[in-house]
Design an enzyme around this catalytic site. Sequence first.
Site, PDB file in Angstrom:
ATOM      1  N   PHE A  77       0.860  -1.188   0.000  1.00 17.00           N
ATOM      2  CA  PHE A  77       0.000   0.000   0.000  1.00 17.00           C
ATOM      3  C   PHE A  77       0.890   1.230   0.000  1.00 17.00           C
ATOM      4  O   PHE A  77       1.757   1.387   0.859  1.00 17.00           O
ATOM      5  CB  PHE A  77      -0.920   0.041   1.229  1.00 17.00           C
ATOM      6  N   ASP A 122       9.402   2.771   1.387  1.00 16.81           N
ATOM      7  CA  ASP A 122       8.269   3.552   1.880  1.00 16.81           C
ATOM      8  C   ASP A 122       8.102   3.304   3.373  1.00 16.81           C
ATOM      9  O   ASP A 122       7.620   2.251   3.798  1.00 16.81           O
ATOM     10  CB  ASP A 122       7.001   3.160   1.102  1.00 16.81           C
ATOM     11  N   LYS A 132       2.746  10.018   8.243  1.00 16.48           N
ATOM     12  CA  LYS A 132       2.034   9.612   9.456  1.00 16.48           C
ATOM     13  C   LYS A 132       2.646  10.193  10.753  1.00 16.48           C
ATOM     14  O   LYS A 132       2.359  11.322  11.074  1.00 16.48           O
ATOM     15  CB  LYS A 132       1.878   8.094   9.492  1.00 16.48           C
TER      16      LYS A 132
HETATM   17  C1  LIG Z   1      -0.675   5.368   4.866  1.00 16.76           C
HETATM   18  C2  LIG Z   1       0.385   5.020   3.896  1.00 16.76           C
HETATM   19  C3  LIG Z   1       0.588   5.768   2.719  1.00 16.76           C
HETATM   20  C4  LIG Z   1      -0.327   6.882   2.300  1.00 16.76           C
HETATM   21  O1  LIG Z   1      -0.335   7.943   3.193  1.00 16.76           O
HETATM   22  P1  LIG Z   1      -1.505   9.043   3.114  1.00 16.76           P
HETATM   23  O2  LIG Z   1      -1.067  10.087   4.103  1.00 16.76           O
HETATM   24  O3  LIG Z   1      -2.784   8.373   3.485  1.00 16.76           O
HETATM   25  O4  LIG Z   1      -1.543   9.544   1.722  1.00 16.76           O
HETATM   26  C5  LIG Z   1       1.661   5.432   1.911  1.00 16.76           C
HETATM   27  N1  LIG Z   1       2.479   4.408   2.220  1.00 16.76           N
HETATM   28  C6  LIG Z   1       2.312   3.669   3.335  1.00 16.76           C
HETATM   29  C7  LIG Z   1       3.275   2.560   3.631  1.00 16.76           C
HETATM   30  C8  LIG Z   1       1.248   3.930   4.202  1.00 16.76           C
HETATM   31  O5  LIG Z   1       1.064   3.170   5.293  1.00 16.76           O
END
Ligand SMILES: *Cc1c(COP(=O)(O)O)cnc(C)c1O
Length: 383
Positions: A125, A210, A239
């Site tokens: 994701f 990521d 986050k």
């Molecule tokens: C939550 C998340 C995203 C996306 O972040 P948003 O602030 O919702 O756009 C991207 N990569 C990972 C691994 C995530 O957990």
Amino acid sequence: MVLELFRYYGSRGLRIARASMQYVWDTNGTRYLDAHTGHGVAFLGHNNPRIVSRLRRQLNELTICSPSFECSVQQEAVEKLSRVAPPGADTVLFANSGAEAVETALKIAWAYTGRRKVVAFKGSFHGRTLGALSVTWSPSYRKGFPVLEDVEFIPYNAEPYVVEKAVDENTAAIIVEPVLGEGGVVLAEKGFLEAVKKVARENGAVLIVDEVQTGFGRTGRTWCLEHYGIRPDIVTAGKALGGGFPVSAVFTRRELAESLRGGRHGSTYAGNPLALAAVSAAVDVLLEEGVAVRAAEAGKALLDALVDRVGGNRLVRDIRGKGLMIGVELRKQPLPVLKCMQDRFHVLALRAGITVVRLLPPYSIGLGDVEAIVGAIRGCLEG
Ligand SMILES: *Cc1c(COP(=O)(O)O)cnc(C)c1O
């Protein structure tokens, strides 16, 4: 016309009135222990007093400073981040959300290599804007949208030869999470990320790790990649990074970032003073409160207690995690368990993958909170 709020997700049926560190209160004054934390955002605690006070100061001083200008909070945030930046990074770019950080990382990789293809992983994701969505696995998220075609998905934790086969001289980037978050709290196995790094280097592809969910202390190190000793070309963060304020960042090397010069990327709010004040205070909390170490210790206590007290339950398939990112994989749908935890035990958690109860509590949880989480899951599995 009276507007109706459109909800992207179904409502959890809880009206939150206020919050402090690992707790939130509903409008009746009932306290909940928060292991949901807004998908992991409140890792440094809700309304962490140091972050609130730094933001308050910034609100009184300066809130708008276009990326075309300079202001002291930019320097402050970059200096602070230098102390905690992922290994190998000498440059930081700001954005406003995780998805935007991923978009920025992909644009750097495309611009830098002049190539198009991206290799991503099944179960991954990376966000919901078109570029990020294109490298996100879930078919239900992608269906009906014109996602990019030059993306190949291969299994997470694939053998090195599978990665080698997917990556070639047309590959701009490999993008990978060090723990699949949304995908079910799946940990990278020993050797996997090292092999991905090696294949990226051999083919001149940019490696993007990521860390939007895993980063900033969550897994017991500042960056999850430190557990593996790898040095990616780009690391994305979001986050927890702003302690609740919406902000994200891309860490890379100058030579890569240079490829976006000349107006090839930009964003009105990127690196605005409030966001940077939040980041600056968040780094202070991270370092001065020993957040990563506390996450490692609390995470171990929680994981051990879960294994001990619910591991033997016939509805539990597996329990795994790193630091305070923990998944309890069930042999059934987790939604009734999540609802029971919320309603009967006043503990908030969230789903991951199809069958996993995901726990993303703040670093500040104590043994009583560990007990509450384990008691809630145990109580709800017993029916
Ligand atoms: C939550 C998340 C995203 C996306 O972040 P948003 O602030 O919702 O756009 C991207 N990569 C990972 C691994 C995530 O957990």
